[in-house]
Design an enzyme around this catalytic site. Structure first.
Site, PDB file in Angstrom:
ATOM      1  N   HIS A  17       1.095  -0.824   0.341  1.00 28.05           N
ATOM      2  CA  HIS A  17       0.031  -0.138  -0.336  1.00 28.05           C
ATOM      3  C   HIS A  17       0.955   1.389  -0.072  1.00 28.05           C
ATOM      4  CE1 HIS A  17      -3.157  -2.612   1.993  1.00 28.05           C
ATOM      5  NE2 HIS A  17      -3.561  -2.397   1.345  1.00 28.05           N
ATOM      6  N   LYS A  41     -17.244  -7.075   8.665  1.00 23.61           N
ATOM      7  CA  LYS A  41     -16.246  -7.547   9.482  1.00 23.61           C
ATOM      8  C   LYS A  41     -15.316  -7.527  10.520  1.00 23.61           C
ATOM      9  CE  LYS A  41     -12.489  -6.963   6.287  1.00 23.61           C
ATOM     10  NZ  LYS A  41     -10.962  -6.555   5.701  1.00 23.61           N
ATOM     11  N   ARG A  90      -2.132  -6.786  -7.850  1.00 22.30           N
ATOM     12  CA  ARG A  90      -0.969  -7.401  -7.599  1.00 22.30           C
ATOM     13  C   ARG A  90      -0.512  -9.007  -8.650  1.00 22.30           C
ATOM     14  NH1 ARG A  90      -2.704  -9.102  -1.479  1.00 22.30           N
ATOM     15  NH2 ARG A  90      -4.601  -9.436  -3.180  1.00 22.30           N
ATOM     16  N   SER A 127      -2.667  -7.703   3.566  1.00 24.37           N
ATOM     17  CA  SER A 127      -2.572  -7.246   4.553  1.00 24.37           C
ATOM     18  C   SER A 127      -3.270  -8.659   5.139  1.00 24.37           C
ATOM     19  CB  SER A 127      -3.656  -6.195   4.971  1.00 24.37           C
ATOM     20  OG  SER A 127      -3.806  -5.553   4.546  1.00 24.37           O
TER      21      SER A 127
END
Length: 152
Positions: A17, A41, A90, A127
């Site tokens: 990031h 979440k 990615r 993450s």
């Protein structure tokens, strides 16, 4: 003024990031790192911690602003008068997922999505991997900015 929203949960911010934000600074007058809040979440780090991680990582960059938001990213773009959504890619799976969202966002608004490829040295970092390493007592330090290392 060219303004971009970089949305995500940033739980926590990673070097991937960080790299995307740093490399996009010359492209935009302002980058708003927008931490999406999802009540469904479970996060490892509180919203305040995640904001602090990012603000501390970019303390010397006046063109980086950190906020939180709920709802559609395109609505946040309209509110903040941002013309672009910034996303990092990615791998091919990221591209396929992000492409569908970008097409939907452009169909619902005039907001363009700008994709930057992650640097080869950070392309494996996510993450969720960082959280797993932290949970299991691994050496996570090479995966995150210094602002995250200080807190844990």
């Amino acid at each position: 003024m060219k303004k971009a929203i970089f949305p995500g949960s940033f739980d926590p911010i990673t070097l991937g990031h960080y790299d995307i934000i740093k490399r996009s600074l010359p492209l935009f007058d302002e980058i708003i790192v927008a931490i999406g809040v999802n009540a469904e979440k479970k996060y490892m780090f509180s919203l305040d911690e995640r904001i602090q991680f990012i603000e501390n990582a970019f303390a010397d960059e006046p063109n980086v602003k950190v906020i939180s938001y709920e709802g559609l990213t395109i609505e946040l773009c309209k509110k903040e008068k941002a013309q672009f959504i910034l996303r990092g890619l990615r791998n091919p799976a990221d591209f396929e997922f992000e492409k569908a969202i970008a097409h939907t966002n452009r169909r619902l608004s005039k907001i363009e999505t700008i994709f930057l490829l992650t640097a080869a040295k950070t392309s494996y970092i996510s993450s969720s991997i960082v959280r797993d390493v932290i949970r299991n007592g691994g050496e996570y330090q090479m995966l995150v900015p210094d602002s995250v290392k200080v807190k844990i």
